[in-house]
Design an enzyme around this catalytic site. Structure first.
Site, PDB file in Angstrom:
ATOM      1  N   GLU A 254       0.810  -1.211   0.000  1.00  0.00           N
ATOM      2  CA  GLU A 254       0.000   0.000   0.000  1.00  0.00           C
ATOM      3  C   GLU A 254       0.852   1.275   0.000  1.00  0.00           C
ATOM      4  O   GLU A 254       1.700   1.477   0.865  1.00  0.00           O
ATOM      5  CB  GLU A 254      -0.927   0.000   1.213  1.00  0.00           C
ATOM      6  CG  GLU A 254      -1.720   1.269   1.419  1.00  0.00           C
ATOM      7  CD  GLU A 254      -2.699   1.531   0.293  1.00  0.00           C
ATOM      8  OE1 GLU A 254      -2.784   2.701  -0.135  1.00  0.00           O
ATOM      9  OE2 GLU A 254      -3.368   0.582  -0.156  1.00  0.00           O
ATOM     10  N   THR A 298      -5.815   1.559  -5.510  1.00  0.00           N
ATOM     11  CA  THR A 298      -5.496   0.155  -5.232  1.00  0.00           C
ATOM     12  C   THR A 298      -6.302  -0.782  -6.126  1.00  0.00           C
ATOM     13  O   THR A 298      -5.776  -1.773  -6.642  1.00  0.00           O
ATOM     14  CB  THR A 298      -5.754  -0.186  -3.757  1.00  0.00           C
ATOM     15  OG1 THR A 298      -4.913   0.629  -2.930  1.00  0.00           O
ATOM     16  CG2 THR A 298      -5.434  -1.655  -3.476  1.00  0.00           C
ATOM     17  N   HIS A 413      -1.532   3.441   4.635  1.00  0.00           N
ATOM     18  CA  HIS A 413      -2.542   4.163   3.852  1.00  0.00           C
ATOM     19  C   HIS A 413      -2.754   5.554   4.438  1.00  0.00           C
ATOM     20  O   HIS A 413      -2.731   5.741   5.652  1.00  0.00           O
ATOM     21  CB  HIS A 413      -3.872   3.397   3.853  1.00  0.00           C
ATOM     22  CG  HIS A 413      -4.825   3.836   2.790  1.00  0.00           C
ATOM     23  ND1 HIS A 413      -5.410   5.082   2.772  1.00  0.00           N
ATOM     24  CD2 HIS A 413      -5.276   3.193   1.683  1.00  0.00           C
ATOM     25  CE1 HIS A 413      -6.179   5.188   1.715  1.00  0.00           C
ATOM     26  NE2 HIS A 413      -6.125   4.054   1.030  1.00  0.00           N
ATOM     27  N   ASP A 472       1.503  -0.251  -4.915  1.00  0.00           N
ATOM     28  CA  ASP A 472       0.277  -0.174  -5.717  1.00  0.00           C
ATOM     29  C   ASP A 472       0.032   1.195  -6.335  1.00  0.00           C
ATOM     30  O   ASP A 472      -0.504   1.303  -7.436  1.00  0.00           O
ATOM     31  CB  ASP A 472      -0.936  -0.639  -4.906  1.00  0.00           C
ATOM     32  CG  ASP A 472      -1.215   0.215  -3.676  1.00  0.00           C
ATOM     33  OD1 ASP A 472      -0.370   1.076  -3.331  1.00  0.00           O
ATOM     34  OD2 ASP A 472      -2.263   0.011  -3.038  1.00  0.00           O
ATOM     35  N   HIS A 473       0.432   2.259  -5.656  1.00  0.00           N
ATOM     36  CA  HIS A 473       0.258   3.618  -6.183  1.00  0.00           C
ATOM     37  C   HIS A 473       1.054   4.573  -5.306  1.00  0.00           C
ATOM     38  O   HIS A 473       1.667   4.163  -4.325  1.00  0.00           O
ATOM     39  CB  HIS A 473      -1.222   4.028  -6.228  1.00  0.00           C
ATOM     40  CG  HIS A 473      -1.942   3.892  -4.911  1.00  0.00           C
ATOM     41  ND1 HIS A 473      -1.771   4.778  -3.865  1.00  0.00           N
ATOM     42  CD2 HIS A 473      -2.822   2.965  -4.462  1.00  0.00           C
ATOM     43  CE1 HIS A 473      -2.525   4.409  -2.836  1.00  0.00           C
ATOM     44  NE2 HIS A 473      -3.168   3.312  -3.171  1.00  0.00           N
TER      45      HIS A 473
END
Length: 636
Positions: A254, A298, A413, A472-473
């Protein structure tokens, strides 16, 4: 209260001007839109006006003063909500909201911490026009006018409104030709036609995409398939099947960006375990790997991994196209005897996963109900990564082998909250609370991955598995450029923002002893063919836009969902071509061939998704791929 007598339609004029100026000031204070010249600045100032003239002008057809004032006040409230919503959304996603995202209401409860972290008390400014319009309706009494005069005035009013819109659009097209064909670049649209007109255009685009599926007959698939086949990259024979028959464990890390790998924060090592993996002989570490997600974040990374197609420009595919037919990696693995599953300690319905996973042919979803979350084991968005990994390994022990498990982490996150007991390094000190806490949650994630590897070894699953881990990003958006500049000791430019979209990729194959750090330019689109080829599964007939990273013919060409791109020599972002060696602006001609190709690939991806074209693939499998006449498949 004694009212002041003003000319006819004074309240209407006040409402238009108040909302116009509130919108413009909102542009300048809440959105980081690059303005390059005087014409762009003028267009930005002008672009809200045509919409406001039209929508407020409807009040001219309302006869009674009371109803007219209620309408004007209602419009001012709605436009204020639109601007406020976009401002809050922009602070996290660095983008403008779209209709599919706006209607993803079942995500709002889970997103509450991220939303509230991006709400400032100064946002009350967006409702300044509401107060002004309310006071005007209370304090002003307008003079009356003759019926004939009203009719002539209305006609002239709307002619002028239409003319202003055409002038705005004409100037925008002069400044940016083919503006409306670049719907993937929402900032460009807002800069030129305005937030309100952009949302109307977004409604048109969403309606068009739904019509695309209804009207699709599969003929578009032939052209896309020919393009994909022509660009297929043969696998490296030394790597094809290198992990054949092994369990596949893919981990979505994440919000993990690559700048933290092999780096420190105030003397503290940020990712000690992952740093070791970059030098491990069983690990291929890709240091030039990018995320390619859009608004789905995600969920987009999941979609890209499974399908090697781009996410949708206007929202998350997991919501907008969850009923499509897909040729997912899970489907291919299932066909080759794998037990496919996803492990994620969150609600089944979040991001519509319970429905989408069925479409992806995922055999089992281990959601929050599969885990025992004890007191102190949850923070921010849900279960902490360490207990999540520990319990996931226990679940893996009972799985039929070979299995393919996709694990999605949560702790790192936004807004990067962490309990004191899990803070393994101190916070950073900058003007960005997000960046300050980010290093701590990344350090916790690194420790969690170490625990996971140890548990896999204890369980006996480690030696017969391949472990693929990827960011993921992004975690830190462009809105924190000042703090990032402080950390990196440089001013962050649009070029730097593009480069900062690098996320780490680790391909860990126990016992291979060929691992090394690799600088091959690649992205998430390449994951599907790379993983399947490592398992010895051919993908030559698959509809995928990515390519095997280990292929000797893999091209150094990377496309972002928003149209930006990176090659081995250049970076294209915000309509500027940069030299990759110097980071300085260079001749746009160097990027133009790649800009055209990026548009082609994004278009093919959108066609496949919006038209649900893969539902026609099986019917074409026995036909010549160059044929354009396809049999009817409406019955499917």
């Amino acid at each position: 209260m004694k009212k002041i007598v003003w000319p006819k339609h004074s309240v209407l004029v006040i409402a238009i001007v108040a909302t116009w100026l509130t919108t413009y000031v909102g542009y300048k204070t809440s959105f980081n839109m690059k303005i390059d010249n005087t014409m762009q600045a003028f267009i930005l100032f002008l672009n809200p006006l045509s919409f406001l003239l039209f929508v407020y002008g409807i009040a001219l057809f309302i006869k009674t003063v009371k109803r007219r004032n209620i309408y004007l006040l209602t419009v001012s409230i709605l436009t204020s909500i639109v601007m406020f919503s976009n401002a809050v959304f922009y602070r996290f996603f660095n983008d403008f909201i779209t209709l599919p995202v706006l209607f993803q209401t079942n995500n709002f409860r889970d997103l509450s911490s991220s939303v509230t972290a991006n709400m400032y008390w100064t946002d009350i400014f967006f409702f300044t026009d509401v107060l002004i319009v309310y006071l005007a309706t209370r304090m002003i009494q307008e003079k009356t006018s003759a019926t004939t005069t009203r009719k002539v005035g209305r006609k002239l009013y709307f002619i002028m409104t239409a003319a202003l819109f055409m002038v705005n659009l004409g100037l925008a097209e002069m400044e940016r030709p083919q503006l409306l064909t670049r719907s993937f670049d929402r900032e460009l649209l807002v800069k030129n036609i305005g937030t309100y007109n952009y949302h109307i255009y977004d409604l048109f685009i969403q309606s068009k995409s739904h019509a695309q599926r209804a009207l699709a007959d599969g003929s578009e698939l032939v052209e896309a398939r020919n393009y994909i086949n022509a660009n297929y990259k043969e696998p490296n024979p030394d790597m094809f099947g290198a992990a054949k028959g092994r369990n596949v464990i893919t981990i979505s890390l994440e919000s993990l960006q690559n700048f933290v790998i092999n780096n420190e924060m105030d003397g503290h090592v940020i990712t000690p375990f992952l740093n070791e993996l970059t030098k491990d002989k069983d690990t291929f570490y890709f240091n030039n790997f990018y995320h390619q997600t859009g608004l789905g974040k995600t969920s987009d990374s999941e979609f890209i991994l499974e399908n090697s197609l781009f996410g949708r420009n206007g929202g998350a595919v997991f919501f907008t196209n969850s009923g499509n037919t897909y040729q997912s990696m899970s489907k291919r693995l299932g066909e080759n005897g794998y037990f496919t599953n996803v492990m994620h300690a969150n609600n089944r319905s979040f991001w519509n996963r319970d429905i989408m996973y069925n479409s992806l042919d995922t055999q089992k979803f281990y959601d929050v109900e599969s885990y025992e979350i004890e007191e102190g084991q949850s923070v921010n968005w849900g279960m902490k990564d360490i207990p999540f990994f520990e319990q996931s390994v226990e679940l893996m022990k009972d799985m039929p082998q070979p299995f393919s498990s996709r694990l999605i982490t949560l702790t790192n996150h936004y807004p990067f909250d962490l309990e004191e007991e899990d803070m393994l390094i101190p916070a950073y000190t900058s003007n960005s609370n997000a960046l300050n806490k980010y290093f701590q949650t990344v350090r916790y994630m690194d420790e969690a991955v170490k625990v996971f590897f140890d548990k896999l070894k204890e369980s006996g699953l480690y030696d017969n598995s391949i472990i693929v881990m990827y960011g993921d990003h992004y975690g830190i958006s462009e809105n924190h450029n000042k703090a990032m500049g402080m950390y990196m000791d440089k001013e962050i430019t649009p070029y730097d923002n593009a480069i900062l979209q690098k996320v780490p990729l680790f391909v860990h194959i126990p016992g291979i002893e060929q691992g090394k750090e690799m600088d091959e330019l690649s992205g998430q689109m390449d994951l599907r063919p790379t993983i399947l080829h490592l398992l010895g599964i051919d993908t030559k007939e698959d509809m995928q836009l990515g390519a095997d990273i280990f292929s000797p013919n893999h091209e150094p060409f990377l496309i972002f969902r928003d149209g930006r791109l990176v090659t081995d020599k250049n970076v294209y972002t915000q309509e500027v071509c940069y030299d990759k060696e110097t980071g300085e602006e260079t001749d746009l001609a160097e990027c133009e061939p790649f800009i055209e190709r990026a548009a082609v690939e994004l278009n093919y991806s959108d066609l496949i998704i919006n038209g649900d074209l893969l539902r026609f693939k099986d019917e074409q499998s026995e036909q010549n791929p160059n044929e354009t006449e396809l049999k009817d498949s409406n019955s499917k």
